[in-house]
Design an enzyme around this catalytic site. Sequence first.
Site, PDB file in Angstrom:
ATOM      1  N   LYS A 234      53.490  -8.432  80.094  1.00  0.00           N
ATOM      2  CA  LYS A 234      54.405  -8.760  80.338  1.00  0.00           C
ATOM      3  C   LYS A 234      54.394  -9.563  81.639  1.00  0.00           C
ATOM      4  CE  LYS A 234      56.510  -4.770  80.342  1.00  0.00           C
ATOM      5  NZ  LYS A 234      55.285  -4.035  80.410  1.00  0.00           N
TER       6      LYS A 234
ATOM      7  N   ARG B  54      64.504   0.369  79.739  1.00  0.00           N
ATOM      8  CA  ARG B  54      63.597   1.318  79.109  1.00  0.00           C
ATOM      9  C   ARG B  54      63.965   2.212  78.206  1.00  0.00           C
ATOM     10  NH1 ARG B  54      59.331  -0.918  82.796  1.00  0.00           N
ATOM     11  NH2 ARG B  54      57.787   0.719  83.235  1.00  0.00           N
TER      12      ARG B  54
ATOM     13  N   ARG C  46      43.370  -3.697  86.027  1.00  0.00           N
ATOM     14  CA  ARG C  46      44.195  -4.689  86.551  1.00  0.00           C
ATOM     15  C   ARG C  46      44.105  -4.705  87.923  1.00  0.00           C
ATOM     16  NH1 ARG C  46      50.424  -4.374  85.065  1.00  0.00           N
ATOM     17  NH2 ARG C  46      50.453  -2.058  85.613  1.00  0.00           N
TER      18      ARG C  46
ATOM     19  N   ARG D  30      47.290  -1.300  91.609  1.00  0.00           N
ATOM     20  CA  ARG D  30      48.455  -0.385  91.678  1.00  0.00           C
ATOM     21  C   ARG D  30      47.999   0.951  91.664  1.00  0.00           C
ATOM     22  NH1 ARG D  30      52.831  -2.825  87.497  1.00  0.00           N
ATOM     23  NH2 ARG D  30      53.335  -0.549  87.319  1.00  0.00           N
TER      24      ARG D  30
ATOM     25  N   ARG E 263      52.823   7.941  82.309  1.00  0.00           N
ATOM     26  CA  ARG E 263      53.299   6.612  81.930  1.00  0.00           C
ATOM     27  C   ARG E 263      53.480   6.238  80.603  1.00  0.00           C
ATOM     28  NH1 ARG E 263      51.007   2.127  85.387  1.00  0.00           N
ATOM     29  NH2 ARG E 263      52.476   0.805  84.732  1.00  0.00           N
TER      30      ARG E 263
HETATM   31  P1  ADP Z   1      52.615  -5.546  81.982  1.00  0.00           P
HETATM   32  O1  ADP Z   1      53.284  -6.500  83.036  1.00  0.00           O
HETATM   33  O2  ADP Z   1      53.086  -5.468  80.723  1.00  0.00           O
HETATM   34  O3  ADP Z   1      52.358  -4.131  82.668  1.00  0.00           O
HETATM   35  P2  ADP Z   1      50.321  -7.244  82.771  1.00  0.00           P
HETATM   36  O4  ADP Z   1      50.899  -8.496  82.563  1.00  0.00           O
HETATM   37  O5  ADP Z   1      50.317  -6.775  84.193  1.00  0.00           O
HETATM   38  O6  ADP Z   1      50.994  -6.210  81.959  1.00  0.00           O
HETATM   39  O7  ADP Z   1      48.721  -6.890  82.120  1.00  0.00           O
HETATM   40  C1  ADP Z   1      47.938  -5.824  82.213  1.00  0.00           C
HETATM   41  C2  ADP Z   1      46.609  -6.213  82.469  1.00  0.00           C
HETATM   42  O8  ADP Z   1      46.132  -6.619  81.176  1.00  0.00           O
HETATM   43  C3  ADP Z   1      46.178  -7.224  83.610  1.00  0.00           C
HETATM   44  O9  ADP Z   1      45.151  -6.748  84.160  1.00  0.00           O
HETATM   45  C4  ADP Z   1      46.234  -8.542  82.697  1.00  0.00           C
HETATM   46  O10 ADP Z   1      45.472  -9.491  83.477  1.00  0.00           O
HETATM   47  C5  ADP Z   1      45.580  -8.116  81.529  1.00  0.00           C
HETATM   48  N1  ADP Z   1      46.167  -8.776  80.045  1.00  0.00           N
HETATM   49  C6  ADP Z   1      47.215  -9.252  80.027  1.00  0.00           C
HETATM   50  N2  ADP Z   1      47.363  -9.854  78.719  1.00  0.00           N
HETATM   51  C7  ADP Z   1      46.134  -9.562  78.196  1.00  0.00           C
HETATM   52  C8  ADP Z   1      45.673 -10.141  76.966  1.00  0.00           C
HETATM   53  N3  ADP Z   1      46.191 -10.888  75.903  1.00  0.00           N
HETATM   54  N4  ADP Z   1      44.293  -9.368  76.531  1.00  0.00           N
HETATM   55  C9  ADP Z   1      43.592  -8.996  77.584  1.00  0.00           C
HETATM   56  N5  ADP Z   1      43.965  -8.682  78.922  1.00  0.00           N
HETATM   57  C10 ADP Z   1      45.314  -9.042  79.276  1.00  0.00           C
HETATM   58  P1  AMP Z   2      56.484  -1.386  85.697  1.00  0.00           P
HETATM   59  O1  AMP Z   2      56.061  -2.466  86.692  1.00  0.00           O
HETATM   60  O2  AMP Z   2      57.446  -2.109  84.802  1.00  0.00           O
HETATM   61  O3  AMP Z   2      55.132  -1.019  84.939  1.00  0.00           O
HETATM   62  O4  AMP Z   2      57.128  -0.263  86.234  1.00  0.00           O
HETATM   63  C1  AMP Z   2      56.656   0.542  87.134  1.00  0.00           C
HETATM   64  C2  AMP Z   2      57.266   1.898  87.407  1.00  0.00           C
HETATM   65  O5  AMP Z   2      58.575   1.483  88.171  1.00  0.00           O
HETATM   66  C3  AMP Z   2      57.677   2.685  86.158  1.00  0.00           C
HETATM   67  O6  AMP Z   2      56.549   3.528  85.681  1.00  0.00           O
HETATM   68  C4  AMP Z   2      59.058   3.562  86.706  1.00  0.00           C
HETATM   69  O7  AMP Z   2      58.561   4.440  87.221  1.00  0.00           O
HETATM   70  C5  AMP Z   2      59.501   2.428  87.516  1.00  0.00           C
HETATM   71  N1  AMP Z   2      60.347   1.565  86.786  1.00  0.00           N
HETATM   72  C6  AMP Z   2      60.441   0.293  86.333  1.00  0.00           C
HETATM   73  N2  AMP Z   2      61.401  -0.166  85.556  1.00  0.00           N
HETATM   74  C7  AMP Z   2      62.136   0.918  85.355  1.00  0.00           C
HETATM   75  C8  AMP Z   2      63.114   1.094  84.719  1.00  0.00           C
HETATM   76  N3  AMP Z   2      63.875   0.137  83.905  1.00  0.00           N
HETATM   77  N4  AMP Z   2      63.933   2.397  84.549  1.00  0.00           N
HETATM   78  C9  AMP Z   2      63.328   3.423  85.170  1.00  0.00           C
HETATM   79  N5  AMP Z   2      61.994   3.151  85.860  1.00  0.00           N
HETATM   80  C10 AMP Z   2      61.441   2.102  86.069  1.00  0.00           C
END
Ligand code: ADP
Ligand code: AMP
Length: 220
Positions: A15, A90, A129, A163, A174
Amino acid sequence: MSVNLLLMGLPGAGKGTQAANIVDKYDIPHISTGDIFRAAISNKTPMGIEAKKYIDNGDLVPDDVTCGIVEDRLNQADTKNGYLLDGFPRNINQANSLEVITNKLDKNLDAVIEINVDPKVLVERLSGRFICKNCGATYHKLYKKPKVDGTCDVCGGHEFYQRSDDEPETVKNRLDVNIELNAPLIDFYKERNLLFTVNGDQDIAAVTKDIDKILSNLDS
Ligand code: ADP
Ligand code: AMP
């Protein structure tokens, strides 16, 4: 023209990676509840200190806190031409709240884009990541390396972090929490004819292309 979008997908689906392109295209703010919580934690605000307890376990922050944050954020002037929500809602209670909030503000969603990824690949995505400390750009040790090793492509920064909730102990809970809540949410937006699903099990550029196609159809 304004465009109000929601990007859905399990943790690690891509995302944040895809959001960067979308917000550039429309010049709209990227509203990630996870980013808002992480900023509050690093600033040690009372909300951040409260949220940290949940985030460290991979649990959701309570809905009253999260919905209040989103309502305040969507009320800000920079959302007048639209917004891209990421990580909210969520669960169904949050989805219902979002409907109430966006109705009140006359900023209803135009489309929901779901990045669908086989949960089996998510642990590897999350454990690889890493993020630029200066600008927040996201990388992966295998799938998205900076062009110059150790230097952020976006801002030229040299410091990166992982993270704490991407560590294996937290990731499992998670993923469990989010997988369970995701299916009803998908149905919620399907019923409202807002849902577009892209295959997130492709390389980053291919996912971007598929999202662009969906957005071009919305524009026309
Ligand atoms: P989200 O925001 O959904 O948690 P991220 O955009 O941070 O996910 O992506 C999670 C990890 O996967 C990051 O390290 C990113 O660089 C990698 N990533 C994102 N899209 C892809 C893809 N299509 N293929 C492989 N790795 C990806
Ligand atoms: P994310 O960056 O979206 O992966 O979120 C990291 C963490 O923040 C999650 O595991 C939750 O603990 C908290 N969080 C993010 N968005 C929400 C949401 N919409 N509702 C509740 N907790 C959230």
